[in-house]
Write a protein that holds these residues in place. Structure first.
Motif, PDB file in Angstrom:
ATOM      1  N   LYS A  57      26.598  44.519  38.355  1.00  0.00           N
ATOM      2  CA  LYS A  57      26.184  43.217  38.884  1.00  0.00           C
ATOM      3  C   LYS A  57      27.038  42.828  40.086  1.00  0.00           C
ATOM      4  O   LYS A  57      26.524  42.327  41.081  1.00  0.00           O
ATOM      5  CB  LYS A  57      26.271  42.159  37.780  1.00  0.00           C
ATOM      6  CG  LYS A  57      25.754  40.823  38.186  1.00  0.00           C
ATOM      7  CD  LYS A  57      24.266  40.886  38.442  1.00  0.00           C
ATOM      8  CE  LYS A  57      23.720  39.519  38.740  1.00  0.00           C
ATOM      9  NZ  LYS A  57      22.315  39.546  39.124  1.00  0.00           N
ATOM     10  N   CYS A  58      28.340  43.060  40.015  1.00  0.00           N
ATOM     11  CA  CYS A  58      29.219  42.780  41.150  1.00  0.00           C
ATOM     12  C   CYS A  58      28.829  43.609  42.368  1.00  0.00           C
ATOM     13  O   CYS A  58      28.799  43.104  43.494  1.00  0.00           O
ATOM     14  CB  CYS A  58      30.669  43.058  40.792  1.00  0.00           C
ATOM     15  SG  CYS A  58      31.462  41.757  39.883  1.00  0.00           S
ATOM     16  N   ALA A  59      28.539  44.871  42.146  1.00  0.00           N
ATOM     17  CA  ALA A  59      28.155  45.742  43.255  1.00  0.00           C
ATOM     18  C   ALA A  59      26.860  45.268  43.901  1.00  0.00           C
ATOM     19  O   ALA A  59      26.734  45.265  45.131  1.00  0.00           O
ATOM     20  CB  ALA A  59      28.013  47.180  42.760  1.00  0.00           C
ATOM     21  N   LEU A  89      31.609  33.035  40.809  1.00  0.00           N
ATOM     22  CA  LEU A  89      31.929  32.521  42.142  1.00  0.00           C
ATOM     23  C   LEU A  89      30.938  33.005  43.188  1.00  0.00           C
ATOM     24  O   LEU A  89      30.539  32.255  44.078  1.00  0.00           O
ATOM     25  CB  LEU A  89      33.348  32.923  42.536  1.00  0.00           C
ATOM     26  CG  LEU A  89      34.460  32.148  41.861  1.00  0.00           C
ATOM     27  CD1 LEU A  89      35.814  32.748  42.206  1.00  0.00           C
ATOM     28  CD2 LEU A  89      34.411  30.693  42.259  1.00  0.00           C
ATOM     29  N   MET A  90      30.535  34.265  43.081  1.00  0.00           N
ATOM     30  CA  MET A  90      29.571  34.795  44.051  1.00  0.00           C
ATOM     31  C   MET A  90      28.221  34.114  43.888  1.00  0.00           C
ATOM     32  O   MET A  90      27.537  33.836  44.866  1.00  0.00           O
ATOM     33  CB  MET A  90      29.463  36.313  43.927  1.00  0.00           C
ATOM     34  CG  MET A  90      30.698  37.021  44.441  1.00  0.00           C
ATOM     35  SD  MET A  90      30.560  38.824  44.562  1.00  0.00           S
ATOM     36  CE  MET A  90      30.410  39.310  42.868  1.00  0.00           C
ATOM     37  N   SER A 120      28.092  40.758  27.957  1.00  0.00           N
ATOM     38  CA  SER A 120      27.606  42.033  28.489  1.00  0.00           C
ATOM     39  C   SER A 120      28.764  43.022  28.593  1.00  0.00           C
ATOM     40  O   SER A 120      29.926  42.665  28.504  1.00  0.00           O
ATOM     41  CB  SER A 120      26.945  41.824  29.852  1.00  0.00           C
ATOM     42  OG  SER A 120      27.888  41.374  30.798  1.00  0.00           O
ATOM     43  N   SER A 121      28.424  44.267  28.813  1.00  0.00           N
ATOM     44  CA  SER A 121      29.452  45.311  28.863  1.00  0.00           C
ATOM     45  C   SER A 121      30.171  45.299  30.208  1.00  0.00           C
ATOM     46  O   SER A 121      29.710  44.716  31.189  1.00  0.00           O
ATOM     47  CB  SER A 121      28.814  46.679  28.633  1.00  0.00           C
ATOM     48  OG  SER A 121      28.007  47.018  29.732  1.00  0.00           O
ATOM     49  N   LEU A 122      31.305  45.965  30.240  1.00  0.00           N
ATOM     50  CA  LEU A 122      32.086  46.056  31.467  1.00  0.00           C
ATOM     51  C   LEU A 122      31.307  46.792  32.555  1.00  0.00           C
ATOM     52  O   LEU A 122      31.337  46.411  33.724  1.00  0.00           O
ATOM     53  CB  LEU A 122      33.414  46.758  31.179  1.00  0.00           C
ATOM     54  CG  LEU A 122      34.413  46.869  32.308  1.00  0.00           C
ATOM     55  CD1 LEU A 122      34.816  45.487  32.791  1.00  0.00           C
ATOM     56  CD2 LEU A 122      35.637  47.640  31.852  1.00  0.00           C
ATOM     57  N   GLY A 149      42.191  45.929  30.284  1.00  0.00           N
ATOM     58  CA  GLY A 149      40.734  46.032  30.338  1.00  0.00           C
ATOM     59  C   GLY A 149      40.065  44.684  30.125  1.00  0.00           C
ATOM     60  O   GLY A 149      39.105  44.331  30.825  1.00  0.00           O
ATOM     61  N   GLN A 150      40.569  43.899  29.184  1.00  0.00           N
ATOM     62  CA  GLN A 150      39.992  42.581  28.936  1.00  0.00           C
ATOM     63  C   GLN A 150      40.262  41.631  30.099  1.00  0.00           C
ATOM     64  O   GLN A 150      39.403  40.820  30.460  1.00  0.00           O
ATOM     65  CB  GLN A 150      40.543  42.002  27.634  1.00  0.00           C
ATOM     66  CG  GLN A 150      40.018  42.724  26.421  1.00  0.00           C
ATOM     67  CD  GLN A 150      40.692  42.269  25.138  1.00  0.00           C
ATOM     68  OE1 GLN A 150      41.778  41.697  25.155  1.00  0.00           O
ATOM     69  NE2 GLN A 150      40.038  42.536  24.018  1.00  0.00           N
ATOM     70  N   ALA A 151      41.443  41.733  30.698  1.00  0.00           N
ATOM     71  CA  ALA A 151      41.756  40.895  31.856  1.00  0.00           C
ATOM     72  C   ALA A 151      40.842  41.255  33.029  1.00  0.00           C
ATOM     73  O   ALA A 151      40.343  40.365  33.735  1.00  0.00           O
ATOM     74  CB  ALA A 151      43.220  41.060  32.251  1.00  0.00           C
ATOM     75  N   LEU A 152      40.590  42.535  33.237  1.00  0.00           N
ATOM     76  CA  LEU A 152      39.681  42.972  34.296  1.00  0.00           C
ATOM     77  C   LEU A 152      38.270  42.452  34.042  1.00  0.00           C
ATOM     78  O   LEU A 152      37.608  41.956  34.952  1.00  0.00           O
ATOM     79  CB  LEU A 152      39.670  44.498  34.380  1.00  0.00           C
ATOM     80  CG  LEU A 152      38.665  45.115  35.345  1.00  0.00           C
ATOM     81  CD1 LEU A 152      38.985  44.725  36.781  1.00  0.00           C
ATOM     82  CD2 LEU A 152      38.640  46.620  35.182  1.00  0.00           C
ATOM     83  N   GLU A 153      37.820  42.548  32.800  1.00  0.00           N
ATOM     84  CA  GLU A 153      36.488  42.072  32.443  1.00  0.00           C
ATOM     85  C   GLU A 153      36.359  40.571  32.699  1.00  0.00           C
ATOM     86  O   GLU A 153      35.363  40.108  33.254  1.00  0.00           O
ATOM     87  CB  GLU A 153      36.228  42.385  30.980  1.00  0.00           C
ATOM     88  CG  GLU A 153      34.830  42.092  30.521  1.00  0.00           C
ATOM     89  CD  GLU A 153      34.604  42.551  29.092  1.00  0.00           C
ATOM     90  OE1 GLU A 153      33.435  42.754  28.742  1.00  0.00           O
ATOM     91  OE2 GLU A 153      35.573  42.704  28.331  1.00  0.00           O
ATOM     92  N   GLN A 154      37.365  39.801  32.344  1.00  0.00           N
ATOM     93  CA  GLN A 154      37.360  38.354  32.568  1.00  0.00           C
ATOM     94  C   GLN A 154      37.304  38.043  34.059  1.00  0.00           C
ATOM     95  O   GLN A 154      36.548  37.153  34.495  1.00  0.00           O
ATOM     96  CB  GLN A 154      38.611  37.725  31.944  1.00  0.00           C
ATOM     97  CG  GLN A 154      38.712  36.237  32.139  1.00  0.00           C
ATOM     98  CD  GLN A 154      37.661  35.481  31.374  1.00  0.00           C
ATOM     99  OE1 GLN A 154      37.475  35.733  30.212  1.00  0.00           O
ATOM    100  NE2 GLN A 154      36.983  34.572  32.026  1.00  0.00           N
ATOM    101  N   GLN A 155      38.069  38.758  34.850  1.00  0.00           N
ATOM    102  CA  GLN A 155      38.078  38.501  36.287  1.00  0.00           C
ATOM    103  C   GLN A 155      36.764  38.914  36.944  1.00  0.00           C
ATOM    104  O   GLN A 155      36.320  38.271  37.904  1.00  0.00           O
ATOM    105  CB  GLN A 155      39.263  39.207  36.949  1.00  0.00           C
ATOM    106  CG  GLN A 155      40.594  38.610  36.559  1.00  0.00           C
ATOM    107  CD  GLN A 155      40.651  37.114  36.831  1.00  0.00           C
ATOM    108  OE1 GLN A 155      40.268  36.633  37.889  1.00  0.00           O
ATOM    109  NE2 GLN A 155      41.125  36.357  35.855  1.00  0.00           N
ATOM    110  N   LEU A 156      36.120  39.952  36.446  1.00  0.00           N
ATOM    111  CA  LEU A 156      34.807  40.327  36.973  1.00  0.00           C
ATOM    112  C   LEU A 156      33.783  39.232  36.696  1.00  0.00           C
ATOM    113  O   LEU A 156      32.965  38.902  37.559  1.00  0.00           O
ATOM    114  CB  LEU A 156      34.331  41.644  36.363  1.00  0.00           C
ATOM    115  CG  LEU A 156      34.869  42.905  37.000  1.00  0.00           C
ATOM    116  CD1 LEU A 156      34.404  44.122  36.212  1.00  0.00           C
ATOM    117  CD2 LEU A 156      34.429  43.014  38.433  1.00  0.00           C
ATOM    118  N   VAL A 157      33.823  38.651  35.502  1.00  0.00           N
ATOM    119  CA  VAL A 157      32.908  37.558  35.175  1.00  0.00           C
ATOM    120  C   VAL A 157      33.176  36.371  36.082  1.00  0.00           C
ATOM    121  O   VAL A 157      32.243  35.755  36.615  1.00  0.00           O
ATOM    122  CB  VAL A 157      33.023  37.173  33.684  1.00  0.00           C
ATOM    123  CG1 VAL A 157      32.289  35.883  33.386  1.00  0.00           C
ATOM    124  CG2 VAL A 157      32.493  38.300  32.813  1.00  0.00           C
TER     125      VAL A 157
END
Length: 90
Positions: A76-78, A44-45, A68-70, A31-39
């Motif tokens: 934000k990504c969406a 990048l976007m 911020s939360s996951l 979960g933390q790795a996913l959160e880091q990659q989303l940030v």
């Protein structure tokens, strides 16, 4: 400890607890790795939108996104992906 319990597939309490905590730790790590990659993806976007962004702005954005939360990171990504898709379509 009796070998017959292990051979029969019955897990002892201590072994069961260890396995449970191991799976919990792995789930938290993923979960933390996913959160880091989303940030990282959000950063990048933002950079790919062509706006000149200073290093201070990037650091500030990084700190805000990491706090911020996951769920808000997913949202934000969406939003950013939707706007990029609209730009590419036109």
């Amino acid at each position: 400890m009796q070998n017959t319990d292990i051979q029969n597939g019955d897990m002892l309490d201590s072994e069961h607890s260890r396995e449970l905590f191991a799976y919990y730790g792995l789930a938290v790590y993923y979960g933390q790795a996913l959160e880091q990659q989303l940030v990282n993806l959000i950063l990048l976007m933002k950079m790919s939108q062509g706006k000149a962004v200073s290093e201070e702005d990037l650091e500030d954005l990084y700190e805000r996104k990491m706090s911020s939360s996951l769920g808000s990171s997913f949202t934000k990504c969406a939003i950013i992906l939707h706007s990029l898709r609209k730009r590419l379509a036109s």
